[in-house]
Write a protein that holds these residues in place. Structure first.
Motif, PDB file in Angstrom:
ATOM      1  N   ALA A  94       0.838  -1.208   0.000  1.00 32.51           N
ATOM      2  CA  ALA A  94       0.000   0.000   0.000  1.00 32.51           C
ATOM      3  C   ALA A  94       0.869   1.252   0.000  1.00 32.51           C
ATOM      4  O   ALA A  94       0.535   2.257  -0.643  1.00 32.51           O
ATOM      5  CB  ALA A  94      -0.931  -0.016   1.208  1.00 32.51           C
ATOM      6  N   ALA A  95       2.006   1.212   0.718  1.00 35.13           N
ATOM      7  CA  ALA A  95       2.918   2.361   0.724  1.00 35.13           C
ATOM      8  C   ALA A  95       3.525   2.578  -0.648  1.00 35.13           C
ATOM      9  O   ALA A  95       3.743   3.725  -1.061  1.00 35.13           O
ATOM     10  CB  ALA A  95       4.015   2.148   1.771  1.00 35.13           C
ATOM     11  N   HIS A  96       3.819   1.515  -1.383  1.00 32.27           N
ATOM     12  CA  HIS A  96       4.355   1.664  -2.735  1.00 32.27           C
ATOM     13  C   HIS A  96       3.371   2.373  -3.653  1.00 32.27           C
ATOM     14  O   HIS A  96       3.772   2.961  -4.666  1.00 32.27           O
ATOM     15  CB  HIS A  96       4.695   0.290  -3.316  1.00 32.27           C
ATOM     16  N   ARG A  97       2.091   2.319  -3.296  1.00 33.60           N
ATOM     17  CA  ARG A  97       1.056   2.929  -4.135  1.00 33.60           C
ATOM     18  C   ARG A  97       0.380   4.111  -3.443  1.00 33.60           C
ATOM     19  O   ARG A  97      -0.593   4.655  -3.971  1.00 33.60           O
ATOM     20  CB  ARG A  97       0.017   1.867  -4.493  1.00 33.60           C
ATOM     21  N   SER A  98       0.858   4.473  -2.233  1.00 34.54           N
ATOM     22  CA  SER A  98       0.276   5.576  -1.445  1.00 34.54           C
ATOM     23  C   SER A  98      -1.221   5.390  -1.275  1.00 34.54           C
ATOM     24  O   SER A  98      -2.030   6.284  -1.578  1.00 34.54           O
ATOM     25  CB  SER A  98       0.584   6.930  -2.099  1.00 34.54           C
TER      26      SER A  98
END
Length: 533
Positions: free
Chosen positions: A145-149
Motif C-alpha cells: 500500500a505504501a508503494h502505491r500511497s
C-alpha cells in the motif's frame, strides 16, 4: 499497520554519501547487477536485476554506486527518529522502510488521512527526504500500500492484494524468485489466484516457504512487529547533598522525580509498566529494585513506589540496611507501552471486564488491595507475591501457574491444546498439595482397579480415607484417563481420575464431593486430589 517507505533508499543513501545530485541517474550494483536505481535512471530504462553493461548501454551517464548496508542504516536513522517523534512503536523493517501500529496515533491526530499527511510533511522537513505512506492490515499489505500511497480499509487487505502481480512476493529481504517463477509456470499470475488455493495443498506442494507466501497473499501477518526500545535519556537522575537518610525527605524528592519521569515519557507517547529504581549510597553501595506494574504508572504511582522502596531500604535491620545515606537516585523505565494504555474511564466504577456493575466502593477496595500487595513486594521483593493463572494441563493442579504480582501473564505454548483426558468443568474448589491416601472397593469389598482398556474393574461402592474412616459412594462419574510418559521405564502408568459423592461416616460429618486420582494400572494407588464445594 502504517508503513512509511522511502523509494530507492539504497540509491538515496549512496548518492548522499557520494555527493551526487538527485537529478542525475544513479544505481546501486551488487555482483554487476542493479539492486536499486533512481527515478531518473528508471525513466531511461534501467531496471532492478539488470546487468551493469546493459544498464550503462541504456543510460551511459549513470553513476555506478556500491552497496553498503551499514551506510544505508546509518543514514536512515534520522528518518526513523522523525517518525518516532509523532508515532509510538516504530519498527525498522529495513533501511528505507518503517512500520508502526496505526490505531493509537490515528485516533490522536484525528484519522488515518490526517496522520499520513502530517507524517509525510514532518519527515520531509526533519530528515529532508521524500517518502510514501500506506495503511493496511499487516506488514506485507501495508508495504505494498505504501508503494502505491493507498489507505486500505480495515479488513480489505485480501481484496487489495488479489489483483496484484505474483511477483510482489519477491521483495528485498525476502527473496522468493524461484517460488514466483514456479507459480508463474503453474498459471498463477496474481496474488488472488495463489490465495484461492487450499492451505493444505500449498503446504504439501511448496512446503513452509510456500505456506508463508500463501499467508501473505491472503492478507495475513507474517509476525508481530518488534518495537524499538525507548531511548535511554528517558531515565531521570538526581544527586543529593547532604545524602538522603530520612523517608520523609525521600518521599518529597520522589514526587519531583516522578513528575519529571512521567512528563518525559508522556512527551514521547510512552507510559511505564516496569520501573527500575537505582540508588547509590555515600559509601559506594549500589541498591537496585525493579517494580513490575499491572497497569501503566501515573506520577503518584511512581512516587509511591519510590517511597515504599526507601521504606524497605531504610527501615531494615542492621547489616541489611545501607551503611550510609543515598547520594544518587535514578529512575529508569525498564518497560514501556503506548501512552493510549493510560486512557481511563470518565467515571470510576460502573462496569467491569465481565460486564457486571461495579460500585465505587469495590473499585476503591480493589485499588487499595493492589497498593498493599505492591507494598509487600517492596519489602520482600518482586517475587514474594503471586497470582494464579490457569494454563494447559489435564489435572487441576497441573493447570495452575503462579505469576508475580504486576507481571502481565503470558500464556505458555500449548495452553489451548485439546489435552485429551482433561478433567471437565467444574474444577474442585480445593486442591491438596499432598493427596490423602484412599482405598476404593466395590460392593463385594474387592479393590477397584483399572483394566487394560482403561476401564474400572468394578463399580465404586465404598471409599476408605486414610485416618477418616469408610464412606459410602452415593454417586460417581468417570473415569478420565491421562497417559503420561508411557515411553519411560520409570513411568508408573496412566493416571485415572474419578469424581465421587461420598456420604457421611456416621460421626456427623456431612456428604462431600471429592476428586480421586489413581496412579498405575494393575494395583493403582488412589488419593484424594481435591474437594468440591
Amino acid at each position: 499497520m502504517l508503513v512509511l517507505w522511502c523509494p530507492d533508499w539504497p540509491v538515496v543513501a549512496a548518492g548522499a554519501a557520494a555527493g551526487i545530485p538527485a537529478n542525475l541517474p544513479a544505481a546501486v550494483f551488487t555482483g554487476n547487477r542493479v539492486i536499486a536505481c533512481s527515478a531518473v535512471a528508471a525513466a531511461r530504462g534501467v531496471r532492478r536485476g539488470m546487468r551493469r553493461r546493459e544498464a550503462q548501454a541504456k543510460c551511459p551517464e549513470i553513476a555506478v554506486l556500491g552497496a553498503d548496508a551499514s551506510r544505508d542504516a546509518r543514514l536512515f536513522e534520522p528518518v526513523a527518529a522523525a517518525v518516532e517523534e509523532l508515532v509510538v512503536g516504530v519498527e525498522v523493517v529495513r533501511p528505507g522502510l518503517v512500520a508502526v501500529p496505526a490505531d493509537g496515533a490515528a485516533g490522536y491526530f484525528g484519522g488515518e488521512a490526517e496522520l499520513v499527511e502530517l507524517l509525510v510533511d514532518h519527515v520531509s522537513a526533519s530528515a529532508g527526504v521524500e517518502c510514501q505512506v500506506g495503511v493496511a492490515d499487516g506488514l506485507f499489505a501495508g508495504t505494498l500500500a505504501a508503494h502505491r500511497s493507498v489507505l486500505v480499509e480495515r479488513g480489505s487487505a485480501a481484496g487489495f492484494l488479489a489483483g496484484l502481480d505474483i511477483g510482489e512476493l519477491n521483495r528485498p529481504g525476502a527473496e522468493r524468485g524461484e517460488l514466483v517463477d514456479l507459480l508463474r509456470r503453474l498459471g498463477l499470475r496474481t496474488l488472488g489466484a495463489f490465495a484461492a488455493l487450499a492451505e493444505r495443498d500449498v503446504t504439501s506442494r511448496f512446503g513452509a516457504e510456500g505456506l508463508l507466501a500463501h499467508r501473505l497473499a491472503r492478507g495475513r501477518s507474517e509476525r508481530p512487529p518488534h518495537r524499538r526500545r525507548p531511548p535511554p535519556e528517558l531515565s531521570v537522575t538526581e544527586n543529593f547533598d547532604p545524602p538522603l537518610e530520612r523517608i520523609d525527605a525521600a518521599a518529597f524528592m520522589a514526587r519531583t522525580l516522578a513528575s519529571r519521569l512521567h512528563a518525559g515519557l508522556a512527551g514521547r507517547g510512552y507510559a511505564c509498566t516496569r520501573l527500575g529504581i537505582h540508588a547509590t549510597t555515600e559509601s559506594g553501595e549500589e541498591l537496585t529494585r525493579v517494580w513490575r506494574c499491572a497497569e501503566p504508572l501515573t506520577p503518584q504511582g511512581i512516587a509511591d513506589r519510590v517511597r515504599w522502596q526507601f521504606e524497605g531500604w531504610l527501615r531494615t535491620g542492621e547489616g541489611i540496611r545501607p551503611a550510609s545515606g543515598v547520594t544518587t537516585l535514578r529512575l529508569e523505565p525498564e518497560e514501556t507501552v503506548a501512552g493510549t494504555s493510560l486512557q481511563l474511564g470518565l467515571w470510576r466504577g460502573g462496569g467491569s471486564a465481565l460486564g457486571a456493575v461495579v460500585s465505587e466502593e469495590q473499585v476503591l477496595a480493589t485499588e487499595k488491595a493492589g497498593r498493599a500487595l505492591v507494598r509487600v513486594q517492596g519489602l520482600l521483593g518482586p517475587d514474594a507475591v503471586f497470582t494464579a493463572e490457569l494454563g494447559g494441563g489435564r489435572g487441576p493442579a497441573e493447570r495452575v501457574r503462579l505469576v508475580p504480582w504486576g507481571e502481565r501473564p503470558a500464556p505458555l505454548p500449548g495452553h489451548d491444546a485439546p489435552w485429551p483426558g482433561r478433567l471437565p468443568a467444574p474444577a474442585p474448589a480445593t486442591v491438596f498439595t499432598r493427596g490423602i491416601s484412599a482405598r476404593i472397593a466395590d460392593s463385594a469389598g474387592r479393590p477397584v482397579g483399572v483394566t487394560r482398556r482403561f476401564g474400572l474393574t468394578g463399580s465404586p461402592s465404598e471409599v476408605r480415607l486414610d485416618g477418616g474412616g469408610a464412606r459410602p459412594v452415593l454417586d460417581w462419574a468417570g473415569p478420565w484417563v491421562a497417559a503420561g510418559r508411557w515411553w519411560s521405564p520409570d513411568d508408573p502408568g496412566p493416571r485415572v481420575r474419578l469424581q465421587a459423592l461420598l456420604g457421611g461416616d456416621g460421626t456427623g460429618r456431612p456428604e462431600v464431593a471429592v476428586l480421586l486420582l489413581g496412579t498405575g494400572q494393575e494395583n493403582p494407588l488412589w488419593t484424594v486430589e481435591g474437594k468440591y464445594d
